[in-house]
Design a protein around this motif. Structure first.
Motif, short mmCIF file in Angstrom:
data_model
loop_
_atom_site.label_atom_id
_atom_site.label_comp_id
_atom_site.label_asym_id
_atom_site.label_seq_id
_atom_site.Cartn_x
_atom_site.Cartn_y
_atom_site.Cartn_z
N UNK A 186 0.92 -1.03 0.00
CA UNK A 186 0.16 0.19 -0.06
C UNK A 186 0.97 1.27 0.07
N UNK A 187 1.94 1.25 0.81
CA UNK A 187 2.72 2.40 0.75
C UNK A 187 3.57 2.61 -0.56
N UNK A 188 3.88 1.31 -1.10
CA UNK A 188 4.64 1.38 -2.38
C UNK A 188 3.60 2.28 -3.59
N UNK A 189 2.38 1.71 -3.50
CA UNK A 189 1.31 2.26 -4.40
C UNK A 189 1.27 4.00 -4.05
N UNK A 190 1.24 4.29 -3.00
CA UNK A 190 1.05 5.80 -2.57
C UNK A 190 2.19 6.69 -3.00
N UNK A 191 3.72 5.79 -2.91
CA UNK A 191 4.81 6.57 -3.14
C UNK A 191 4.90 6.78 -4.80
N UNK A 192 4.36 5.93 -5.44
CA UNK A 192 4.74 5.78 -7.12
C UNK A 192 3.88 6.87 -7.82
N UNK A 193 4.76 7.64 -8.46
CA UNK A 193 4.22 8.90 -9.26
C UNK A 193 4.55 8.70 -10.78
#
Length: 378
Positions: A171-178
Motif C-alpha cells: 500500500x505504501x509503495x502504491x502511494x509513493x509511486x508517481x
C-alpha cells in the motif's frame, strides 16, 4: 504517451498455460518469457548486442546493488537505466527486498523498513517502501516491484507476519509511486502454506496492480511444494494481468511454471553456471571442464543455433576454461541464455498450437534434472 501504456493480451491458452504479449513503453514482451539478470546494469560477460542476437526481450536489474553503486541519482543523470546500460528494450527492477533480507546478520527490520550494512563498504543504509520506489523511479525501469519481506518458507508464524507486512508495504509503495510510465507489480508471499498463499493472492489481486509477482519461492522448499504454491496462487490471480515468478530459471522449473500459468521468469542461473563451466541443454547440464571434452569436435549442443554452438567446439571451450580466458564465460553464457530463450520460444509456439501438454511431457521425459536437496527443517 497512452494514458495506460501497460496492457496484457492473451493470445492463446492450453490448459493453464498461456501465450500473450505485455505491452510496455519500451516495446512488447512476448510471453512466456525468460529475463536474463543484469544485476549491476549488466548481464555478466554478455553485451546488449549479444542479448539481442540470442533473442532476449526483457532484462532484470537489481535495485539493492544499484542503490549502493553507483547510486540512483547518477543513473538518473545519465538518462536512466535504458541509456546507462544501452538496452533499449524493456527492463524490470526488483525492489531490493530479497537481497536485504538475505543479509541476515547485517540488517535490522522494523515496521517502517530495513536498516542494513552495505556489503561493499560496511556503511549503514536504509530502505523503506518509499525509498525503494523512489530509487526504482530514478532508475526508470518499465516494470518495478513493491518492497516486500521474503521469509524462510517453513516458519509459519514468521511467514504470516511477513506476509501482512508485505501487504502494508505494498500500500505504501502504491502511494509513493508517481511515474505513469512504470508498472508497479504487487508481490504474493505466504511460504509453503496454501491458506496463506491464497490469502495473500486475494489481497494483492484486489489492489489494482497492472501485474503480479509470486515471491518467496525457490528459497529452500521442494520442487513439489513450489509447484503447488504456484497452482494455489494462479488460481486466484486475475487472468487478464501478467504473472511473474521471481528468481526461478532452471529448464524444468520453466516448463512446470508455464504449465501452471506463469508468464515471466528471471534467474541468475544461466550466467552463474557459465562462470562455473556448466552448459545448459535440453537434456541436462554439461560440465565442459571434464577431460572428455579436450578432443571433442562437437559443439555444446548439436541442435542449438546459438553463436557459440555455430562457431566453437567443446574442445575449444575447454581450452578457454583451462587457460582461464574470460571468453569462456561469454560463450557459455550466450549458450545458456539462448537455451532458456529458445525453450520459452518453443513453449510459446506449443501453446499457440494447442499442444503444450505434449511438448512439456516430451521435454521432461528427455531432461535430466539436477538432484534435488530434499532436506527441510523439522
Amino acid at each position: 504517451m497512452d494514458s495506460n501504456p501497460f496492457t496484457f493480451e492473451c493470445h492463446a491458452t492450453d490448459g493453464q498455460a498461456r501465450a500473450g504479449v505485455f505491452h510496455t513503453p519500451h516495446g512488447p514482451i512476448p510471453t512466456p518469457i525468460f529475463a536474463p539478470v543484469g544485476t549491476q546494469a549488466t548481464v555478466k560477460a554478455v553485451t546488449p548486442a549479444q542479448l539481442e542476437e540470442l533473442g532476449a526481450h526483457l532484462v532484470l536489474s537489481n535495485t539493492y546493488h544499484l542503490f549502493l553503486r553507483p547510486g540512483p541519482d547518477i543513473v538518473a543523470e545519465m538518462g536512466g537505466l535504458h541509456r546507462f546500460m544501452n538496452w533499449p528494450h524493456p527492463i524490470l527492477t526488483d525492489s531490493g527486498g530479497f537481497q536485504v533480507f538475505s543479509l541476515t546478520s547485517m540488517r535490522k527490520l522494523d515496521e517502517d523498513g530495513v536498516t542494513f550494512k552495505s556489503h561493499i563498504d560496511g556503511s549503514m543504509q536504509r530502505l523503506t517502501p518509499e525509498i525503494s520506489v523512489d530509487v526504482q523511479q530514478k532508475l526508470g525501469a518499465d516494470i518495478i516491484m513493491c518492497f516486500d519481506e521474503c521469509a524462510s518458507p517453513y516458519d509459519r508464524d514468521y511467514v504470516e507476519r511477513a506476509m501482512h507486512r508485505t501487504h502494508r508495504w505494498a500500500e505504501r509503495c502504491q502511494q509513493a509511486k508517481t511515474r505513469p510510465d512504470q508498472a508497479l507489480f504487487g508481490i504474493v508471499q505466504g511460504g509453503v502454506f496454501p491458506d496463506l498463499r491464497q490469502q495473500s493472492a486475494e489481497w494483492i489481486a484486489a489492489q489494482g496492480f497492472p501485474g503480479h509477482a509470486i515471491g518467496g519461492l525457490s528459497v529452500g522448499e521442494t520442487k513439489a511444494e513450489m509447484n503447488h504454491m504456484i497452482e494455489v496462487v494462479n488460481a486466484v490471480l486475475p487472468p487478464e494481468k501478467p504473472r511473474y515468478l521471481m528468481g526461478v530459471g532452471s529448464p524444468e522449473d520453466l516448463i512446470h511454471g508455464i504449465w501452471r500459468g506463469v508468464d515471466i521468469f528471471d534467474c541468475v542461473l544461466p550466467t552463474r553456471l557459465a562462470r562455473h563451466h556448466a552448459a545448459m541443454t535440453f537434456s541436462g547440464r554439461l560440465n565442459l571442464m571434464n577431460a572428455v571434452n579436450a578432443r571433442d569436435p562437437r559443439p555444446i549442443d548439436e541442435n542449438c543455433g546459438c553463436y557459440a554452438c555455430r562457431h566453437y567446439t567443446r574442445a575449444y571451450l575447454r581450452h578457454l576454461i583451462t587457460a582461464k580466458e574470460i571468453l569462456a564465460a561469454t560463450l557459455i553464457s550466450i549458450h545458456n541464455l539462448y537455451t532458456l530463450e529458445e525453450l520459452v520460444r518453443q513453449a510459446r509456439q506449443a501453446i499457440l498450437e494447442g499442444r503444450y501438454q505434449a511438448f512439456a511431457e516430451n521435454f521432461l521425459a528427455n531432461y535430466r534434472p539436477q538432484p534435488e536437496n530434499k532436506s527441510r527443517p523439522a
